[in-house]
Design an enzyme around this catalytic site. Sequence first.
Site, short mmCIF file in Angstrom:
data_model
loop_
_atom_site.label_atom_id
_atom_site.label_comp_id
_atom_site.label_asym_id
_atom_site.label_seq_id
_atom_site.Cartn_x
_atom_site.Cartn_y
_atom_site.Cartn_z
N GLY A 22 0.83 -1.20 0.00
CA GLY A 22 0.00 0.00 0.00
C GLY A 22 0.86 1.25 0.00
O GLY A 22 0.69 2.13 0.85
N LYS A 81 -5.38 1.93 3.17
CA LYS A 81 -6.51 2.48 3.88
C LYS A 81 -7.23 1.36 4.62
O LYS A 81 -7.25 0.21 4.18
CB LYS A 81 -7.47 3.16 2.90
CG LYS A 81 -6.90 4.38 2.19
CD LYS A 81 -6.79 5.57 3.12
CE LYS A 81 -6.45 6.84 2.35
NZ LYS A 81 -6.34 8.02 3.22
N LYS A 131 -4.14 7.49 19.89
CA LYS A 131 -4.09 8.00 18.52
C LYS A 131 -5.50 8.09 17.94
O LYS A 131 -5.82 9.02 17.19
CB LYS A 131 -3.24 7.09 17.64
CG LYS A 131 -3.13 7.59 16.20
CD LYS A 131 -2.36 6.65 15.31
CE LYS A 131 -2.32 7.16 13.88
NZ LYS A 131 -1.66 6.22 12.95
N SER A 182 -5.37 17.00 7.21
CA SER A 182 -5.50 15.62 7.69
C SER A 182 -5.73 14.68 6.50
O SER A 182 -6.15 15.11 5.43
CB SER A 182 -6.67 15.50 8.67
OG SER A 182 -7.90 15.62 7.99
#
Length: 301
Positions: free
Chosen positions: A7, A75, A180, A249
């Site tokens: 990825g 993702k 996080k 972001s």
Amino acid sequence: MEIVVFGAGSLGSLVGGLLAQSGAHEVTLVARDPHASAVRTAGLQLAGEFSETVAPAAVTDGTELAAELAVVTVKSFDTAAAADALSTGSFDAVLSLQNGMGNEATLAGRLGVPVLAGTATYGALLREPGVVECTGLGEVTLGPRSGGSTQLADRVGEAFVLSPLETTVASDMPTRLWRKLAVNAGINPLTALTGTKNEAVLADPATELARAAARETAHVARADGISLSDETAVETMTRVARQTALNSSSMAQDVRAGRRTEIDAINGYVVERADELGVSVPTNRTLTALLETWEHGCGLR
């Protein structure tokens, strides 16, 4: 160490490029064309905080590969597909450096090898095929997904330390992942929905929404057996927003590009666990519904 980065978009290319920069590792990037073709033809150009051209291998087919370590940076909604592809190859271990929660469990459920959890706070942007820019220095933290310490985590950490990547091997990854998650839950959906940079959550009218999302995440974490106070969640979210004030972001970048977001693995995960644990999370529920509505309207779901 032989390492496959599965990825290799922005973050994956930066991590893979810096691992290759050391010369100590054989790195293969699994990426889409035209990025993979550009890397094969002219190498991977590192820009921004790092400036060098490196030459990792690059492929578009992630099946039937073999390496000591697979680093997964897809993702979150592509995790299952990545696991299926990796299952056709041979790996000693897998490390997830993905956003959101639940990725490690998905990988472990499909692969018969140890899965390490990790976080990466580097800013990365794929400027064009073959060129990745480091937009902000950060740190890679990794460790066993259930906490504690293992020789495997230490060995992977030692391999990463040979590269320019600032790396910490941690024994408290479950807590770090929830912390996080609180950061992402506060920053990502608000900046995505409003088309703003991270600094937007530091001031009215967004700041109270961002703080509420972080606090609710901490509530769910505690109900799930993780020691994470409201104060720590909010302070960490605020600090990260300050440090990355002028950054967009990942979710804001996805919305701007018309791509599906990782809302399901961030605020959506908070909502899902809250429902299971009997915790009220109205802010996260609203933010999730808004992003999902946008995705449905764009035909992305």
